[in-house]
Design an enzyme around this catalytic site. Sequence first.
Site, PDB file in Angstrom:
ATOM      1  N   ARG A  92      67.652  41.583  34.776  1.00 39.48           N
ATOM      2  CA  ARG A  92      68.405  40.457  35.344  1.00 39.48           C
ATOM      3  C   ARG A  92      68.346  39.366  34.295  1.00 39.48           C
ATOM      4  O   ARG A  92      67.297  38.740  34.094  1.00 39.48           O
ATOM      5  CB  ARG A  92      67.775  40.009  36.663  1.00 39.48           C
ATOM      6  CG  ARG A  92      68.551  38.892  37.386  1.00 39.48           C
ATOM      7  CD  ARG A  92      67.874  38.599  38.709  1.00 39.48           C
ATOM      8  NE  ARG A  92      68.470  37.490  39.431  1.00 39.48           N
ATOM      9  CZ  ARG A  92      69.445  37.588  40.317  1.00 39.48           C
ATOM     10  NH1 ARG A  92      69.948  38.785  40.573  1.00 39.48           N
ATOM     11  NH2 ARG A  92      69.913  36.539  40.947  1.00 39.48           N
ATOM     12  N   HIS A 119      78.041  41.220  37.911  1.00 35.18           N
ATOM     13  CA  HIS A 119      76.977  41.619  38.833  1.00 35.18           C
ATOM     14  C   HIS A 119      77.415  42.935  39.497  1.00 35.18           C
ATOM     15  O   HIS A 119      77.758  42.968  40.680  1.00 35.18           O
ATOM     16  CB  HIS A 119      76.774  40.524  39.886  1.00 35.18           C
ATOM     17  CG  HIS A 119      75.453  40.580  40.586  1.00 35.18           C
ATOM     18  ND1 HIS A 119      74.604  41.664  40.492  1.00 35.18           N
ATOM     19  CD2 HIS A 119      74.834  39.684  41.415  1.00 35.18           C
ATOM     20  CE1 HIS A 119      73.525  41.433  41.229  1.00 35.18           C
ATOM     21  NE2 HIS A 119      73.635  40.236  41.781  1.00 35.18           N
ATOM     22  N   GLN A 174      75.764  44.191  42.863  1.00 37.19           N
ATOM     23  CA  GLN A 174      76.225  43.457  44.044  1.00 37.19           C
ATOM     24  C   GLN A 174      77.584  43.976  44.490  1.00 37.19           C
ATOM     25  O   GLN A 174      77.835  44.154  45.683  1.00 37.19           O
ATOM     26  CB  GLN A 174      76.315  41.968  43.731  1.00 37.19           C
ATOM     27  CG  GLN A 174      76.790  41.107  44.892  1.00 37.19           C
ATOM     28  CD  GLN A 174      75.806  41.072  46.035  1.00 37.19           C
ATOM     29  OE1 GLN A 174      74.634  40.733  45.844  1.00 37.19           O
ATOM     30  NE2 GLN A 174      76.250  41.414  47.238  1.00 37.19           N
ATOM     31  N   ASP A 215      80.738  32.352  47.123  1.00 36.03           N
ATOM     32  CA  ASP A 215      79.420  32.294  46.493  1.00 36.03           C
ATOM     33  C   ASP A 215      79.086  30.827  46.245  1.00 36.03           C
ATOM     34  O   ASP A 215      79.946  29.950  46.388  1.00 36.03           O
ATOM     35  CB  ASP A 215      79.443  33.081  45.178  1.00 36.03           C
ATOM     36  CG  ASP A 215      78.046  33.392  44.637  1.00 36.03           C
ATOM     37  OD1 ASP A 215      77.059  33.041  45.304  1.00 36.03           O
ATOM     38  OD2 ASP A 215      77.958  33.980  43.538  1.00 36.03           O
ATOM     39  N   CYS A 229      77.123  36.781  48.811  1.00 34.33           N
ATOM     40  CA  CYS A 229      76.051  37.568  48.186  1.00 34.33           C
ATOM     41  C   CYS A 229      74.668  36.944  48.382  1.00 34.33           C
ATOM     42  O   CYS A 229      73.659  37.621  48.140  1.00 34.33           O
ATOM     43  CB  CYS A 229      76.351  37.779  46.712  1.00 34.33           C
ATOM     44  SG  CYS A 229      76.550  36.253  45.777  1.00 34.33           S
ATOM     45  N   ARG A 240      72.203  46.137  49.606  1.00 33.91           N
ATOM     46  CA  ARG A 240      71.724  46.096  48.228  1.00 33.91           C
ATOM     47  C   ARG A 240      70.695  47.202  48.021  1.00 33.91           C
ATOM     48  O   ARG A 240      70.674  47.861  46.975  1.00 33.91           O
ATOM     49  CB  ARG A 240      71.095  44.728  47.907  1.00 33.91           C
ATOM     50  CG  ARG A 240      72.064  43.578  47.730  1.00 33.91           C
ATOM     51  CD  ARG A 240      73.000  43.760  46.533  1.00 33.91           C
ATOM     52  NE  ARG A 240      72.261  43.910  45.279  1.00 33.91           N
ATOM     53  CZ  ARG A 240      71.766  42.894  44.567  1.00 33.91           C
ATOM     54  NH1 ARG A 240      71.913  41.652  44.982  1.00 33.91           N
ATOM     55  NH2 ARG A 240      71.148  43.130  43.432  1.00 33.91           N
TER      56      ARG A 240
END
Length: 301
Positions: free
Chosen positions: A98, A125, A128, A220, A260, A288
């Site tokens: 990450r 991402h 996701q 988001d 998310c 996830r």
Amino acid sequence: MDSLLSVCDIKEDVSYIIDLAIKIKAGEIEDMPLEGKTLAMIFQKSSTRTRVSFDVGMYQLGGRAIFLSSNDLQMGRGEPISDTAKVLSRFVDGIMIRAIEHEDVVELAKYSNVPVISGLTNLEHPCQALADMLTIKEHFGSFKGKKICFVGDGNNVCNSLLLIAPLLGMDMSVACPEGYEPDENILKISKNFAKDNNTEITISSDINIALDNVDIVYTDVWVSMGDEAEKAKRLKDLKPYQVNKELMDIANDDAIFMHCLPAVRGQEVSADVIDGPQSVIYDEAENRLHAQKAILYHYLK
């Protein structure tokens, strides 16, 4: 060595990975398929869902995950990424990172002899996006004829959704103010995917246009990690794009709301929407884990 740095890396395998996640979630995959496998998890940015889902996912598949923050690695003190990749490749079966900069993940994968999985960068991402599509398939049963609209800042999550939606036969629109559009290169690729799959990608500053005939409304946070210096400007520019009840009413009657997480209630989304009956955010968050397990199975088994 195959790695997952972008949705583009799995353009031929997207449906397979989502179907695999469904099977894993239903308990249809053999026990402990990753027994004896080890995943190194590098975190340059803090995380809740990414860290826990990969850690638990490896455990439930029979493997082990090792958490490594920037402070735990010599890479954080200036060791070349290439050296870190070459050394870790001799210890572990896969690396999840990450990161802040997408280029760092690309370099890590270039020198790694084991699969590298992007757990987020400033550009994309992909993990996701896979969890999001799993959630949509569970809710609607199919992607055919569905349209998703991303509202707000055309960020890394938006970029990955733009790539994955047309691959699954979905239309996608983005509602954002000028200056907050998705990455130009990502948009170009997504439009090519859309052309190949007979779907449509549209970008508009007009919410009414973007939300026309939409089945999924997605947003988001407006101020991501690294954007703090622009907070006041971002809050002002993006305020008209808050997902609230009035905005949801423009979408189809059976539309769902996705985010998310983490979320800031009262900024990008009103509390009555994110905590309301159209919200599927906790199913999305749970997925996830199942999507991550499918990714791990696909790359490490």
